[in-house]
Design an enzyme around this catalytic site. Structure first.
Site, short mmCIF file in Angstrom:
data_model
loop_
_atom_site.label_atom_id
_atom_site.label_comp_id
_atom_site.label_asym_id
_atom_site.label_seq_id
_atom_site.Cartn_x
_atom_site.Cartn_y
_atom_site.Cartn_z
N TYR A 23 15.18 30.39 8.26
CA TYR A 23 13.97 31.01 8.80
C TYR A 23 13.99 31.02 10.32
CZ TYR A 23 11.54 30.86 4.27
OH TYR A 23 11.15 31.05 2.97
N LYS B 69 0.84 -1.20 0.00
CA LYS B 69 0.00 0.00 0.00
C LYS B 69 0.87 1.25 0.00
CE LYS B 69 -0.45 -0.11 5.05
NZ LYS B 69 -1.37 -0.14 6.21
#
Length: 350
Positions: free
Chosen positions: A244, A35
């Site tokens: 940042y 999956k």
């Protein structure tokens, strides 16, 4: 290249599956969970490599994933859908010969009315309270279901990665009680359950993360490498800050490399100032905040400018990265971004 390179060793993947197949014991069929696009590695390539290794039963989360795997494998292998038979899935399930693992009376009705006589499985809730028929529901429809001849009855362990957790025995007992007397193949265990021992194996096991090189299969071979190209380097003077929010300030002169990767590529922001990149066995601490497309790392100790830095490598596997990020290896794997150039090793014909 201005993007990272994700290296996927299909031969190691196959060896991990074979090791878990041996651990499942004689007479037990070992399936494979593919999956989430093969845990982020490419469901089609992964499924073909596992089919070559001997897997004949595959598990996906939703019918759309089943379509990808059927297209990769062609007719023959069984593809089971954990989410069951959802509204709108009837044509896809029927046309592609998928096997829905029915989770409710509603799904049971939908399947028997929409695809009468077509294969299906049943998922039972043995205590996880997530998917599956609860004991009272199962008791009410059991005879009807068994008369329709399901191909598999399954449940799922909640705490298999903790061998001593009391829930394991509780769920094992509940699953046995709910399936006693059923002449249908049974499945309870993913990777963790395989490692709990024969009592948990039943007829079919369905390993997932261990096949891809992660815990709880401590003996797994690494499957994935991840390398990021260096875009630019600079000297950072004492007192200067990086990235940042200025979350890292240099205490002395450092050499910093900026690489092409970020949270858009699946690198969690929680790796900021906590994890490391690597070059030829030398760690390079991530300094400053992980941003969308860029990460900065301290390469002072290298004494040279590297062409690239590694996140997943022999010195640092997926679970070590997950620990740094405060998460689990499953999340790191399935978050791998689509920008990476994928480089497959081995798996001839896959």
């Amino acid at each position: 290249m201005a993007t990272g390179t994700l290296t996927i060793d299909l031969d190691a993947l196959a060896r991990n599956w074979k090791a878990l197949d041996r651990a499942s014991g004689a007479g037990v069929e070992t399936g494979a969970v593919v999956k989430a696009d093969g845990y982020g590695l490419g469901g089609d390539r992964v499924a073909r490599a596992l089919a070559q290794a001997g897997a004949r039963r595959f598990f996906v989360a939703v019918a759309e994933e089943g379509a990808q795997i059927r297209n990769a494998l062609g007719p023959g292998p069984q593809i089971c859908v954990f989410s069951g038979h959802m509204p709108g899935d009837t044509d896809m399930i029927g046309d592609l010969d998928l096997v829905p693992m029915l989770n409710s009376v509603e799904q049971l009705t939908r399947h028997m009315e929409g695809l009468p006589g077509r294969p299906f499985g049943i998922q039972l809730d043995s205590g996880m309270n997530r998917l599956g028929l609860e004991p009272a529901e199962w008791a009410a429809v059991r005879d009807i279901v068994l008369a329709a001849k399901p191909v598999l009855i399954m449940s799922h362990l909640a705490c298999a990665d903790e061998p001593d957790h009391p829930a394991n025995l509780q769920q094992l007992t509940a699953f046995r009680e709910m399936t006693e007397g059923c002449d249908v193949p049974r499945s309870l265990s993913a990777t963790g359950g395989v490692l709990l021992g024969p009592d948990y194996h039943f007829d079919v096991t369905r390993p997932g993360m261990g096949v891809y090189g992660g815990m709880p299969f401590a003996e797994a071979e690494p499957v994935v490498g991840l390398s990021f190209p260096v875009i630019q380097t600079r000297e950072v003077e004492p007192g200067e800050s990086i990235g940042y929010g200025y979350t890292h300030t240099a205490g002395d002169r450092r050499v910093v490399a900026t690489v092409a990767a970020g949270y858009a590529d699946g690198l969690h922001r929680t790796l900021s100032n906590r994890s490391k990149l690597w070059f030829e066995g030398t760690p390079c601490p991530i300094v400053g905040r992980v941003s969308m497309d860029l990460v900065t790392a301290d390469i002072t100790d290298l004494g040279r400018i590297p062409p690239a830095l590694d996140l997943l490598c022999p010195e640092q596997g997926v679970d070590a990265v997950a620990d740094s990020a405060g998460t689990i290896g499953y999340e790191i794997m399935t978050a791998l971004g689509r920008r990476y150039a994928r480089r497959f090793l081995g798996g001839a014909g896959a």
